[in-house]
Design an enzyme around this catalytic site. Structure first.
Site, mmCIF file in Angstrom:
data_model
loop_
_atom_site.group_PDB
_atom_site.id
_atom_site.type_symbol
_atom_site.label_atom_id
_atom_site.label_comp_id
_atom_site.label_asym_id
_atom_site.label_seq_id
_atom_site.Cartn_x
_atom_site.Cartn_y
_atom_site.Cartn_z
ATOM 1 N N ASP A 66 0.841 -1.205 0.000
ATOM 2 C CA ASP A 66 0.000 0.000 0.000
ATOM 3 C C ASP A 66 0.872 1.250 0.000
ATOM 4 O OD1 ASP A 66 0.938 0.031 2.629
ATOM 5 O OD2 ASP A 66 -0.993 -0.408 3.537
ATOM 6 N N ASN A 132 -6.786 -0.721 14.244
ATOM 7 C CA ASN A 132 -8.220 -0.710 13.929
ATOM 8 C C ASN A 132 -8.632 -1.946 13.124
ATOM 9 O OD1 ASN A 132 -7.104 -0.205 11.444
ATOM 10 N ND2 ASN A 132 -8.214 1.707 11.059
ATOM 11 N N HIS A 134 -7.249 -2.974 10.263
ATOM 12 C CA HIS A 134 -7.047 -2.915 8.811
ATOM 13 C C HIS A 134 -5.923 -3.844 8.362
ATOM 14 C CE1 HIS A 134 -3.987 0.721 8.848
ATOM 15 N NE2 HIS A 134 -3.427 -0.387 9.241
ATOM 16 N N GLU A 139 -9.463 -0.532 5.223
ATOM 17 C CA GLU A 139 -9.882 -0.007 6.522
ATOM 18 C C GLU A 139 -11.199 -0.662 6.952
ATOM 19 O OE1 GLU A 139 -7.818 1.745 8.069
ATOM 20 O OE2 GLU A 139 -6.893 3.319 6.862
#
Ligand code: PGA
Length: 241
Positions: A66, A132, A134, A139
């Protein structure tokens, strides 16, 4: 039911060396490995260990997982440069090809080009887990079939970017989609440190849900979870679904 993934828990000071040894084994067994790699604080000690071991990347192809959008080319947080700095440029036997995410032109076209590279086939994909839940920049809210795409970053990911030294908190990024990641022949999920313990337990033992995109990695038939003892403290060994 028993987990279908393989879990390896290492003492914190042995984690990086262990993962590096495993990766060197893979590269030795298959020198032309096509491998997807992440950036972040988790893999940094792994990359040090790979450099120290003289990892034989020479026949391999490395694709980046990413990348941030909206950072200047020399921003230290840029993932493509970070992986180059921490691994690629330090290897005595560097990969035959390194594919950071080429951001030339419109971002959706950049995502499309990177997706084509990944679609040619990944033998091994290493991913971290965000606090979180991800995976890459898939996400919370990302489904298992999400495509490689331009994404809005969650607040947590923007804060992490700032901690990585980004001059301005980036608001968007490009990520390989979960669908593409799940096509990889093998996946290694990396988790270290106490700050990952709760989310790792939710990802592995809670329900499979877009709220915790990493939970979808359990659908893969060759998933190995490589955790240190601190990240594994909340695991019970009993997945809920
Ligand atoms: P970290 O990032 O390795 O820096 O903890 C992981 C992630 O947010 O995906």
């Amino acid at each position: 039911r028993s987990p279908r993934y393989r879990l390896e828990v290492l003492p914190p000071d042995a984690w990086a060396g262990h993962v590096a040894d495993r990766l060197v084994e893979r590269l030795t067994a298959r020198p032309t490995l096509r491998i997807c790699l992440p950036t972040g604080d988790t893999p940094t000690p792994l990359y040090d260990a790979l450099v120290g071991r003289g990892a034989p990347f020479g026949g391999a192809e490395v694709l980046l997982l990413d990348e941030y959008l909206g950072l200047s080319e020399d921003d230290p947080a840029r993932a493509g440069e970070r992986l180059r700095r921490e691994l690629i440029d330090r290897l005595a036997d560097p990969p035959a090809a390194y594919h950071p995410i080429d951001l030339a032109g419109p971002p959706d076209q950049a995502a499309g080009r990177h997706d084509v590279l990944a679609a040619a086939g990944l033998d091994l994909t290493l991913v971290g887990i965000g606090r979180n839940g991800h995976v890459g920049f898939n996400e919370p809210g990302s489904d298992a079939d999400s495509e490689t795409r331009v994404v809005a970053l969650a607040a947590e990911s923007r804060q992490v970017a700032e901690a990585y030294g980004a001059s301005e908190g980036p608001r968007s990024g490009i990520t390989l989609g979960l669908r593409r990641l799940l096509e990889s022949a093998e996946i290694w999920l990396l988790a270290t440190g106490r700050s990952k313990a709760e989310i790792l337990a939710r990802a592995l033992e809670g329900p499979e849900t877009p709220q915790v995109p990493a939970s979808f990695l359990r659908r893969h038939h060759r998933l190995t979870v490589l955790a240190d003892e601190a990240a594994a403290t909340r695991l019970t060994g009993r997945p809920s679904s």
